[in-house]
Design a protein around this motif. Structure first.
Motif, PDB file in Angstrom:
ATOM      1  N   VAL A  63       1.168  -1.706   0.374  1.00 23.56           N
ATOM      2  CA  VAL A  63      -0.035   0.103   0.193  1.00 23.56           C
ATOM      3  C   VAL A  63       0.898   0.972   0.402  1.00 23.56           C
ATOM      4  O   VAL A  63       1.908   1.320   0.457  1.00 23.56           O
ATOM      5  CB  VAL A  63      -1.046   0.230   1.782  1.00 23.56           C
ATOM      6  CG1 VAL A  63       0.078   0.004   2.669  1.00 23.56           C
ATOM      7  CG2 VAL A  63      -2.065   0.665   1.931  1.00 23.56           C
ATOM      8  N   ASP A  64       0.463   2.013  -0.334  1.00 25.40           N
ATOM      9  CA  ASP A  64       1.558   3.653  -0.754  1.00 25.40           C
ATOM     10  C   ASP A  64       0.660   4.298  -0.866  1.00 25.40           C
ATOM     11  O   ASP A  64      -0.791   4.492  -1.947  1.00 25.40           O
ATOM     12  CB  ASP A  64       2.872   3.432  -1.968  1.00 25.40           C
ATOM     13  CG  ASP A  64       3.123   4.572  -2.054  1.00 25.40           C
ATOM     14  OD1 ASP A  64       2.721   5.610  -1.676  1.00 25.40           O
ATOM     15  OD2 ASP A  64       4.500   4.419  -1.535  1.00 25.40           O
ATOM     16  N   GLN A  65       0.329   5.890  -1.024  1.00 20.84           N
ATOM     17  CA  GLN A  65      -0.541   6.745  -0.746  1.00 20.84           C
ATOM     18  C   GLN A  65       0.035   7.451  -2.407  1.00 20.84           C
ATOM     19  O   GLN A  65      -0.761   8.190  -2.283  1.00 20.84           O
ATOM     20  CB  GLN A  65       0.298   7.964   0.467  1.00 20.84           C
ATOM     21  CG  GLN A  65       1.746   8.949  -0.242  1.00 20.84           C
ATOM     22  CD  GLN A  65       1.651   9.701   1.427  1.00 20.84           C
ATOM     23  OE1 GLN A  65       0.639  10.383   1.786  1.00 20.84           O
ATOM     24  NE2 GLN A  65       3.361   9.473   1.573  1.00 20.84           N
ATOM     25  N   GLY A  66       1.050   6.939  -2.953  1.00 18.75           N
ATOM     26  CA  GLY A  66       1.385   8.348  -4.449  1.00 18.75           C
ATOM     27  C   GLY A  66       0.683   6.898  -5.193  1.00 18.75           C
ATOM     28  O   GLY A  66       0.553   5.689  -4.885  1.00 18.75           O
ATOM     29  N   PRO A  67       1.339   7.449  -6.742  1.00 22.85           N
ATOM     30  CA  PRO A  67       1.054   6.558  -7.616  1.00 22.85           C
ATOM     31  C   PRO A  67       1.846   5.966  -8.202  1.00 22.85           C
ATOM     32  O   PRO A  67       3.239   6.688  -7.970  1.00 22.85           O
ATOM     33  CB  PRO A  67       0.377   7.695  -8.731  1.00 22.85           C
ATOM     34  CG  PRO A  67       1.337   9.465  -8.457  1.00 22.85           C
ATOM     35  CD  PRO A  67       1.592   8.664  -7.064  1.00 22.85           C
ATOM     36  N   LEU A  68       1.630   4.842  -9.359  1.00 22.48           N
ATOM     37  CA  LEU A  68       2.819   3.862  -8.724  1.00 22.48           C
ATOM     38  C   LEU A  68       3.367   4.210 -10.508  1.00 22.48           C
ATOM     39  O   LEU A  68       2.732   4.702 -11.513  1.00 22.48           O
ATOM     40  CB  LEU A  68       2.784   2.132  -8.803  1.00 22.48           C
ATOM     41  CG  LEU A  68       2.439   1.443  -7.472  1.00 22.48           C
ATOM     42  CD1 LEU A  68       1.738   0.622  -6.915  1.00 22.48           C
ATOM     43  CD2 LEU A  68       4.060   1.226  -7.003  1.00 22.48           C
ATOM     44  N   PRO A  69       4.346   3.928 -10.640  1.00 17.64           N
ATOM     45  CA  PRO A  69       6.022   3.351  -9.708  1.00 17.64           C
ATOM     46  C   PRO A  69       6.122   4.233  -9.300  1.00 17.64           C
ATOM     47  O   PRO A  69       7.417   4.197  -7.966  1.00 17.64           O
ATOM     48  CB  PRO A  69       6.285   2.653 -10.947  1.00 17.64           C
ATOM     49  CG  PRO A  69       6.456   3.711 -11.725  1.00 17.64           C
ATOM     50  CD  PRO A  69       4.795   4.339 -12.275  1.00 17.64           C
ATOM     51  N   ALA A  70       5.996   5.874  -9.547  1.00 17.79           N
ATOM     52  CA  ALA A  70       6.376   6.985  -8.647  1.00 17.79           C
ATOM     53  C   ALA A  70       5.984   7.632  -7.780  1.00 17.79           C
ATOM     54  O   ALA A  70       5.590   8.469  -8.103  1.00 17.79           O
ATOM     55  CB  ALA A  70       7.302   8.053 -10.317  1.00 17.79           C
ATOM     56  N   THR A  71       6.044   6.957  -6.758  1.00 17.29           N
ATOM     57  CA  THR A  71       4.934   7.365  -5.547  1.00 17.29           C
ATOM     58  C   THR A  71       5.326   8.425  -5.015  1.00 17.29           C
ATOM     59  O   THR A  71       4.129   8.768  -4.146  1.00 17.29           O
ATOM     60  CB  THR A  71       4.875   5.958  -4.519  1.00 17.29           C
ATOM     61  OG1 THR A  71       5.878   6.016  -4.125  1.00 17.29           O
ATOM     62  CG2 THR A  71       4.501   4.479  -5.378  1.00 17.29           C
ATOM     63  N   GLY A  72       6.387   9.266  -4.927  1.00 13.15           N
ATOM     64  CA  GLY A  72       6.805  10.307  -4.457  1.00 13.15           C
ATOM     65  C   GLY A  72       7.620  10.301  -2.969  1.00 13.15           C
ATOM     66  O   GLY A  72       7.610  11.021  -2.635  1.00 13.15           O
ATOM     67  N   GLY A  73       8.822   9.917  -2.485  1.00  9.19           N
ATOM     68  CA  GLY A  73       9.317   9.316  -1.768  1.00  9.19           C
ATOM     69  C   GLY A  73      10.753   9.035  -2.907  1.00  9.19           C
ATOM     70  O   GLY A  73      10.687   9.772  -3.834  1.00  9.19           O
ATOM     71  N   SER A  74      11.533   9.198  -1.896  1.00 11.36           N
ATOM     72  CA  SER A  74      13.356   8.984  -2.008  1.00 11.36           C
ATOM     73  C   SER A  74      12.937   7.881  -3.551  1.00 11.36           C
ATOM     74  O   SER A  74      14.098   8.921  -4.025  1.00 11.36           O
ATOM     75  CB  SER A  74      13.713   9.051  -0.954  1.00 11.36           C
ATOM     76  OG  SER A  74      13.826   9.996   0.428  1.00 11.36           O
ATOM     77  N   SER A  75      12.792   7.610  -3.243  1.00 11.89           N
ATOM     78  CA  SER A  75      12.954   6.705  -4.301  1.00 11.89           C
ATOM     79  C   SER A  75      12.452   6.938  -5.721  1.00 11.89           C
ATOM     80  O   SER A  75      13.460   7.082  -6.986  1.00 11.89           O
ATOM     81  CB  SER A  75      12.378   5.073  -4.694  1.00 11.89           C
ATOM     82  OG  SER A  75      12.139   4.192  -3.240  1.00 11.89           O
ATOM     83  N   SER A  76      11.477   7.822  -5.922  1.00 11.09           N
ATOM     84  CA  SER A  76      10.865   8.319  -7.307  1.00 11.09           C
ATOM     85  C   SER A  76      11.924   9.396  -7.318  1.00 11.09           C
ATOM     86  O   SER A  76      11.859  10.058  -8.515  1.00 11.09           O
ATOM     87  CB  SER A  76       9.489   9.238  -7.105  1.00 11.09           C
ATOM     88  OG  SER A  76       8.730   8.131  -6.725  1.00 11.09           O
ATOM     89  N   HIS A  77      13.043   9.863  -6.890  1.00 12.47           N
ATOM     90  CA  HIS A  77      14.066  10.953  -7.649  1.00 12.47           C
ATOM     91  C   HIS A  77      15.184  10.635  -6.944  1.00 12.47           C
ATOM     92  O   HIS A  77      16.133  11.731  -7.489  1.00 12.47           O
ATOM     93  CB  HIS A  77      14.012  12.601  -6.893  1.00 12.47           C
ATOM     94  CG  HIS A  77      14.296  12.595  -5.274  1.00 12.47           C
ATOM     95  ND1 HIS A  77      13.152  12.244  -4.110  1.00 12.47           N
ATOM     96  CD2 HIS A  77      15.340  12.822  -4.731  1.00 12.47           C
ATOM     97  CE1 HIS A  77      13.899  12.536  -3.275  1.00 12.47           C
ATOM     98  NE2 HIS A  77      15.206  12.694  -3.451  1.00 12.47           N
ATOM     99  N   ALA A  78      15.734   9.718  -6.712  1.00 13.54           N
ATOM    100  CA  ALA A  78      16.963   9.295  -5.928  1.00 13.54           C
ATOM    101  C   ALA A  78      17.951   9.715  -7.401  1.00 13.54           C
ATOM    102  O   ALA A  78      17.555   8.553  -8.365  1.00 13.54           O
ATOM    103  CB  ALA A  78      16.611   8.035  -5.303  1.00 13.54           C
ATOM    104  N   PRO A  79      19.327   9.970  -7.345  1.00 13.49           N
ATOM    105  CA  PRO A  79      19.476  10.111  -8.406  1.00 13.49           C
ATOM    106  C   PRO A  79      20.376   8.057  -9.255  1.00 13.49           C
ATOM    107  O   PRO A  79      21.084   8.393 -10.193  1.00 13.49           O
ATOM    108  CB  PRO A  79      20.818  10.872  -8.079  1.00 13.49           C
ATOM    109  CG  PRO A  79      21.140  11.245  -6.625  1.00 13.49           C
ATOM    110  CD  PRO A  79      19.551  10.406  -6.203  1.00 13.49           C
ATOM    111  N   GLY A  80      19.810   7.667  -7.654  1.00  2.72           N
ATOM    112  CA  GLY A  80      21.041   5.741  -8.290  1.00  2.72           C
ATOM    113  C   GLY A  80      22.080   5.106  -8.638  1.00  2.72           C
ATOM    114  O   GLY A  80      22.567   4.018  -8.811  1.00  2.72           O
TER     115      GLY A  80
END
Length: 826
Positions: free
Chosen positions: A33-50
Motif C-alpha cells: 500500500v502506498d499513498q502515491g501513484p505507482l511506480p513513482a509514488t513520491g518518496g525518495s525512490s522517485s527522485h533518487a539519482p541512483g
C-alpha cells in the motif's frame, strides 16, 4: 504456502523488493500500500539519482549493495534495464584522500568486490571531463553503476503481482490497529487503516522511508530517523557530451574531498552535493501527495546553497564551464544516528516490522534480508547485527539526540573518519561515578553506548621513563598515546583499576529463571549459587547471537554480562508466557571496576570482609562482600589475563569504591588504566569481541568458542543446527602476529596468501607484553595452521604476518588463576 497476511507500507525500492522476495518464498497473502501513484509514488525512490557505490567499511552494507547490483542488473521493464553498470570512480584531489582510497580498496578486497587503484591519467581516460591537473588518483569499481529506481520498483512489483501480491496505490495509511496479546504480554497488529478502508494484517512492514517515524508512531514506536534535504542539480547540455545517445557511458563519479558526486544523463550531468548545511525536515511536515509542488520528497532548490558546489564542479570538470545549472531539487533522504539502516520487529508490538533508512544502493539486499528473516525466523544471507532497529539505548531515541546525530552524519557522509573517532555533540551524555576522578587523572575519553570511557590517562606519563613504547604508523598513532603501552605493561607488573561501567548488565530473576537461561544458552548455567559461566546465545540456525557471562547470585536471581541492547531485546522476546521470569537492565544504576594485576589480591584482601584467596573465591566464581564500607558483588573474572575481580556496586557508592581501591593500590604501584591497554591485553589472551571478531554470521566452532557449547546439558536454541555445523568448519578466526612494531593494523584489512585475497582482519593492535603486532582474521581453515606466512593489505602496502598459536600470553593460565604472581608468563 500462502503465509500470514502481510501488509507492506511503502512501494518504493525497499517495499517493492520485499514484496518480490517474500512472494518468491511462497508468501502470497501480501498487500503493498502506498499513498502515491505507482511506480513513482513520491518518496525518495522517485527522485533518487541512483548511484550505487559498493565500497563501505561495513561488510554487511557492501554485501547488501552487491546483491542489489546483481539483482537489478538482471531486471528490465519492457527492454529497459534497471541497472546501468558503468562502473564507479572515486577521485582523490588531496594526498589524504589518495591514502584513504587505498583503505577503501582494502575494504572492497576484504568483502570480495573487485576494485583497483588507478593513476591520474587513467582517471581521465575513464572520465575525460576530469581535470588532469586536479587529480592525484582514483579508485575504480567496475561493478558499480546506476540503479534506475523507478524502473526497479516497476519490475519487482510486476513480478510480485504475477505471484498474487495485491498492490494498492493512492491509499493513505491513517493508523495501524492492534489488540492486546495476553499470552505474549504485548500488543499485536491486526489491520492497517487507510483512507479507503481497513486491510487485515498479521504482519505489517513499514518501508515508508522519510515517513517512517510518522508510521512507527502509530504503534507507539520511536524511530531514530531524520529526513534531510540533499541537493541534486542538472546541468544544461554540455558541449563536450553532444551526441551522447546512451543515458550513461562514463563511470559514476565521487569527488569526496568536496562532498560531491556526478552522473551522466545523455548530454547533461547530474551533480549531488553534501557540502551544504544540514536541512532537516520533520516527517510530519512533508507535503501530502496531492499538494506537493513536484512530489512530497522534493523541496524547492536553494541556489545559494549550491554556489560552492557549482564552483568546485567547474574546476574539477572544466567542460561544465560551457553550460549552467538548469534545474535542481532539494531531495529528502533518510538519515540515522549511526548511518546504518533500521531493520527488525518492534519490541512492544508483535508483527510490526520496519525496513527503514535504506537507500537505493542497498534496497534489493535489504528486501532479501527481511524476507529471510520473516519467513525463516532469521537471516542467513547477511549479518544484520549493525542494522537491528533495537540496537539503541533509551537516550539514543530522544528527539534532540536523533536530530543532532543525524545532521552530523549528513555532514560527515564523505569525511575521512578514523575507526576510533568518537561522535560529536551531544557529549558528554553518560558518565560513570568515577568520572570526576578520571578527569583529575587526565583521562582521554572516547565514547561507548553514550558512556564516556577512558582510553588512557595523562597522569601515567611518569611510566614512560620505565619502558620504551614503540610508535605505530601514522594512521594507527591517531587516537593513540604511548601511555596505552605503559598502562598495559604496568597492569602486567602490578595492578590497575579499569572502569568497566559501560558494559551492559542485565538481571534475570524469578522461579523460571534457571530454566529460561538454560534454554537460551549453550552452557550449563543451572549450577550452584556463586557460579559464573561464560556462555553463548545462538539463533535457530546455530549461528552466534552473542557471548555473555551468567552469574548466579541467588537461587532465582542471575546477573548477565551482555554486549548491548540487542541482547536485552533477545531476552525479552523469549520470556516464558507464564510470567515466571523478569528481565531488567541494571546498567545505569550500577557500576563496575576491574581490579586486575599480579598484586590485585594484596590490594583487595586487606579491605575486604571476605576471603579472596584462591580457596576463598575460585576462578569464575562470585560472592557478596564489603570493600571497606562499600557492598560489592565480586566476580573473579579477567579479560586482561591477570589475577583480579570485577567489582560491582550501586552507582551511589561507586565513587567511594574507587577512592577506597585507589588509596590501597597506590603503595603497590597501582594505576588507573584505559581501554587502549585493555584491548592490547585481551588480544594477547585471545579473547573475542562480539560484533567485531564474531557476529551473527559465525558459529561457535569456527569462531574458536566451541568450548562454551555443552551439548550434553540438554536442548537449547540452535542446538539441532549446531550439530550439523560441528563437522564442517571451513573457516576459522585466526591469530596473526606482526614483527614490525610500526606496522600495526587497525581492522577490516584484507589478508593475502601470495597474491590471492583469502580473508580479512577483525580486531588488531599491538601486544606490548609479547612485543608483536596482533591481528585476528577470518581465514580458510586450511590456512589457519601456526607458522603459515601471509600478508595483510594495509593501505598501499603489504605487511608480513604469521599465523600464531593462541593464546599468545600465559597459555597455562597461571597468572589468571593467581599461581604466578610475578615474572614473564609468555
Amino acid at each position: 504456502m500462502a503465509g500470514p497476511r502481510v501488509v507492506i507500507i511503502g512501494a518504493g525500492v525497499v517495499g517493492a523488493a520485499l514484496a518480490d522476495e517474500l512472494s518468491c518464498r511462497g508468501w502470497t497473502e501480501i498487500t503493498v500500500v502506498d499513498q502515491g501513484p505507482l511506480p513513482a509514488t513520491g518518496g525518495s525512490s522517485s527522485h533518487a539519482p541512483g548511484l550505487v557505490f559498493q565500497a563501505n567499511p561495513s561488510k554487511t552494507m557492501t554485501e547488501l549493495a552487491r546483491y542489489t547490483v546483481e539483482k537489478l542488473g538482471a531486471l528490465d521493464v519492457d527492454g529497459q534495464p534497471c541497472f546501468l553498470q558503468v562502473g564507479g570512480l572515486e577521485l582523490a584531489t588531496t594526498p589524504e584522500r589518495l591514502t584513504e582510497l587505498a583503505r577503501r580498496q582494502g575494504w572492497l578486497t576484504s568483502w570480495g568486490v573487485e576494485g583497483r587503484l588507478v593513476g591520474p591519467d587513467e582517471c581521465v581516460a575513464l572520465h575525460p571531463l576530469v581535470n588532469r591537473e586536479r587529480v592525484l588518483g582514483g579508485l575504480l569499481v567496475p561493478t558499480d553503476g546506476l540503479a534506475v529506481a523507478v524502473l526497479a520498483v516497476e519490475a519487482q512489483i510486476r513480478a510480485a503481482r504475477a505471484r498474487g501480491v495485491r498492490v494498492l496505490d493512492r491509499h493513505e495509511v491513517l493508523d495501524i490497529r492492534t489488540r492486546a496479546d495476553e499470552a505474549a504480554g504485548s500488543d499485536r497488529v491486526t489491520a492497517v487503516v487507510t483512507d479507503r478502508g481497513d486491510i487485515p494484517a498479521d504482519v505489517v512492514v513499514c518501508c515508508a522511508g522519510i515517513w517512517g517515524p510518522k508510521v512507527a508512531r502509530m504503534v507507539g514506536m520511536s524511530l531514530p530517523l531524520t529526513p534531510l534535504a540533499h541537493q541534486l542539480a542538472w546541468t544544461g547540455p554540455v558541449p563536450a557530451l553532444a551526441g551522447q545517445a546512451e543515458e550513461a557511458v562514463r563511470p559514476i563519479l565521487r569527488h569526496q574531498d568536496a562532498d560531491l558526486y556526478y552522473r551522466d544523463r545523455f548530454d547533461r550531468l547530474g551533480i549531488g552535493s553534501y557540502g551544504h548545511h544540514p536541512m532537516p525536515v520533520s516527517a510530519d511536515d512533508i507535503a501530502p501527495v496531492d499538494s506537493a509542488e513536484q512530489m512530497p520528497s522534493v523541496l524547492r532548490f536553494t541556489a545559494d546553497d549550491f554556489a560552492d558546489a557549482w564552483g568546485e564542479t567547474r574546476s574539477l570538470l572544466p567542460a561544465t564551464r560551457d553550460t549552467k545549472v538548469e534545474e535542481g531539487i532539494n531531495g529528502l533522504f533518510s538519515f540515522t544516528t549511526d548511518g546504518m539502516p533500521l531493520l527488525g520487529e518492534s519490541p512492544e508490538v508483535k508483527g510490526f516490522w520496519v525496513a527503514e533508512a535504506v537507500w537505493v544502493t542497498h534496497s534489493a539486499g535489504v528486501g532479501r534480508a527481511m524476507a529471510e528473516w520473516l519467513v525463516d525466523g532469521h537471516c542467513s544471507s547477511f549479518d544484520l547485527h549493525e542494522c537491528e532497529v533495537n540496537r539503541f539505548e533509551p537516550h539514543q531515541l530522544a528527539p534532540a539526540y536523533v536530530h543532532a546525530r543525524s545532521c552530523r552524519n549528513f555532514v560527515e557522509v564523505y569525511d575521512i573518519l578514523h575507526p576510533l573517532q568518537p561522535p560529536g555533540a551531544p557529549r558528554p551524555l553518560r558518565t560513570s561515578p568515577f568520572h570526576v576522578r578520571e578527569r583529575e587523572l587526565g583521562a582521554f575519553f572516547l565514547e561507548a553506548s553514550g558512556w564516556e570511557r577512558p582510553q588512557w590517562y595523562a597522569a601515567n606519563e611518569p611510566l614512560l621513563d620505565r619502558w620504551d613504547i614503540p610508535t605505530p604508523n601514522d594512521w594507527a598513532a591517531r587516537m593513540w598515546s604511548p601511555l596505552v603501552g605503559a598502562e598495559a605493561l604496568a597492569t602486567r607488573e602490578s595492578v590497575a583499576l579499569y572502569d568497566m561501567t559501560a558494559l551492559k548488565r542485565l538481571e534475570v530473576e524469578g522461579p523460571g529463571a534457571a530454566a529460561f537461561l538454560q534454554r537460551l544458552t549453550t552452557s550449563d548455567v543451572d549450577k550452584s549459587v556463586g557460579s559464573v559461566t561464560y556462555t553463548l546465545m545462538l539463533d535457530e540456525d546455530g549461528t552466534l547471537r552473542s557471548d555473555i557471562t551468567v552469574a548466579r547470585l541467588a537461587r532465582h536471581r542471575f546477573q548477565i554480562g551482555a554486549n548491548g541492547s540487542p541482547d536485552l531485546d533477545w531476552f525479552l522476546r523469549h520470556l516464558p508466557e507464564d510470567g515466571s521470569v523478569a528481565v531488567r537492565d541494571i546498567t545505569a544504576g550500577t557500576c563496575c571496576i576491574g581490579l586486575w594485576g599480579p598484586r590485585a589480591r594484596e590490594v583487595l584482601q586487606p579491605l575486604a570482609d571476605a576471603d579472596f584467596s584462591d580457596a576463598g573465591l575460585r576462578y569464575f566464581r562470585a560472592r557478596r562482600a564489603h570493600i571497606g564500607v562499600v557492598p560489592v558483588t565480586a566476580m573473579r573474572l579477567s579479560y586482561v589475563g591477570e589475577l583480579g575481580w570485577e567489582l560491582y556496586t550501586s552507582a551511589d557508592l561507586g565513587l567511594k569504591l574507587w577512592d577506597t581501591l585507589w588509596e590501597a593500590a597506590r603503595p603497590h604501584g597501582g594505576i588507573a588504566a584505559g581501554r587502549g591497554a585493555f584491548n592490547s591485553l585481551r588480544l594477547e589472551k585471545g579473547y573475542r569481541a562480539f560484533g567485531t571478531d564474531m557476529t551473527y554470521e559465525h558459529d561457535p566452532y569456527e569462531a574458536g568458542v566451541g568450548f562454551a557449547v555443552k551439548r550434553e546439558k540438554g536442548d537449547f536454541i540452535g542446538r539441532a543446527a549446531l550439530e550439523r555445523r560441528a563437522a564442517g568448519v571451513r573457516r576459522r578466526l585466526t591469530c596473526l602476529t606482526i614483527d614490525d612494531p610500526g606496522a600495526v593494523v587497525m581492522g577490516k584489512e584484507p589478508v593475502y596468501d601470495g597474491d590471492r585475497p583469502v580473508g580479512y582482519v577483525t580486531s588488531a593492535g599491538y601486544g606490548y607484553t609479547v612485543g608483536k603486532g596482533i591481528a585476528y582474521a577470518w581465514l580458510p581453515a586450511e590456512l589457519a595452521a601456526p607458522g603459515r606466512a601471509l600478508d595483510i593489505g594495509y593501505f598501499d602496502r603489504r605487511v608480513p604476518a604469521v599465523v600464531a598459536q593462541e593464546p599468545l600470553f600465559d597459555p597455562a593460565m597461571r597468572r589468571l588463576r593467581g599461581s604466578h604472581p610475578s615474572g614473564d608468563a609468555r
